[in-house]
Write a protein that holds these residues in place. Structure first.
Motif, PDB file in Angstrom:
ATOM      1  N   HIS A  17      -0.823  16.173 -30.527  1.00 38.22           N
ATOM      2  CA  HIS A  17      -1.619  15.119 -29.888  1.00 38.22           C
ATOM      3  C   HIS A  17      -0.703  14.067 -29.264  1.00 38.22           C
ATOM      4  N   ALA A  18       0.302  13.626 -30.038  1.00 39.15           N
ATOM      5  CA  ALA A  18       1.210  12.582 -29.547  1.00 39.15           C
ATOM      6  C   ALA A  18       2.002  13.063 -28.340  1.00 39.15           C
ATOM      7  N   LEU A  19       2.483  14.290 -28.376  1.00 39.59           N
ATOM      8  CA  LEU A  19       3.283  14.789 -27.260  1.00 39.59           C
ATOM      9  C   LEU A  19       2.427  15.018 -26.012  1.00 39.59           C
ATOM     10  N   VAL A  20       1.183  15.439 -26.186  1.00 45.15           N
ATOM     11  CA  VAL A  20       0.284  15.588 -25.035  1.00 45.15           C
ATOM     12  C   VAL A  20      -0.010  14.221 -24.416  1.00 45.15           C
ATOM     13  N   ILE A  21      -0.265  13.229 -25.269  1.00 49.09           N
ATOM     14  CA  ILE A  21      -0.528  11.876 -24.770  1.00 49.09           C
ATOM     15  C   ILE A  21       0.698  11.317 -24.050  1.00 49.09           C
ATOM     16  N   SER A  22       1.886  11.548 -24.614  1.00 46.73           N
ATOM     17  CA  SER A  22       3.091  11.032 -23.959  1.00 46.73           C
ATOM     18  C   SER A  22       3.323  11.700 -22.607  1.00 46.73           C
ATOM     19  N   GLY A  23       2.850  12.910 -22.435  1.00 43.82           N
ATOM     20  CA  GLY A  23       2.920  13.559 -21.135  1.00 43.82           C
ATOM     21  C   GLY A  23       1.830  13.112 -20.181  1.00 43.82           C
ATOM     22  N   ALA A  24       0.683  12.711 -20.740  1.00 43.07           N
ATOM     23  CA  ALA A  24      -0.440  12.293 -19.909  1.00 43.07           C
ATOM     24  C   ALA A  24      -0.283  10.873 -19.381  1.00 43.07           C
ATOM     25  N   ILE A  25       0.443  10.032 -20.100  1.00 36.09           N
ATOM     26  CA  ILE A  25       0.594   8.631 -19.674  1.00 36.09           C
ATOM     27  C   ILE A  25       1.194   8.521 -18.269  1.00 36.09           C
ATOM     28  N   PRO A  26       2.324   9.165 -17.987  1.00 38.56           N
ATOM     29  CA  PRO A  26       2.868   9.044 -16.623  1.00 38.56           C
ATOM     30  C   PRO A  26       1.935   9.621 -15.552  1.00 38.56           C
ATOM     31  N   SER A  27       1.241  10.689 -15.891  1.00 31.88           N
ATOM     32  CA  SER A  27       0.310  11.283 -14.927  1.00 31.88           C
ATOM     33  C   SER A  27      -0.853  10.343 -14.637  1.00 31.88           C
TER      34      SER A  27
END
Length: 75
Positions: A17-27
């Motif tokens: 969950h955390a790694l997906v969110i960290s990837g979604a923030i810049p997008s």
């Protein structure tokens, strides 16, 4: 390199969950209106992304099964 034993359960893991969110923030940042971007310092967004990614990496080494989380809370 091999998949972890219970890889089919990875959607339940906090680390994922955390790694997906960290990837979604810049997008998501790219699509925010300019007025909203102006109110949030870009360095803060980078720091938030880094903290979430670090939490994801740290959580990856913790036993995230129900039993493992019970042990972690008991400590």
């Amino acid at each position: 390199m091999r998949l972890v034993e219970n890889w089919k359960q990875c959607w339940k893991w906090f680390s994922i969950h955390a790694l997906v969110i960290s990837g979604a923030i810049p997008s998501t940042w790219v699509w925010l209106p300019a007025e909203l971007k102006a109110s949030i310092p870009p360095s803060l967004m980078g720091a938030i992304t880094a903290v979430i990614a670090i939490c994801g990496v740290a959580a990856r080494v913790i036993d995230q099964t129900t039993e493992g989380l019970r042990l972690l809370v008991a400590i």
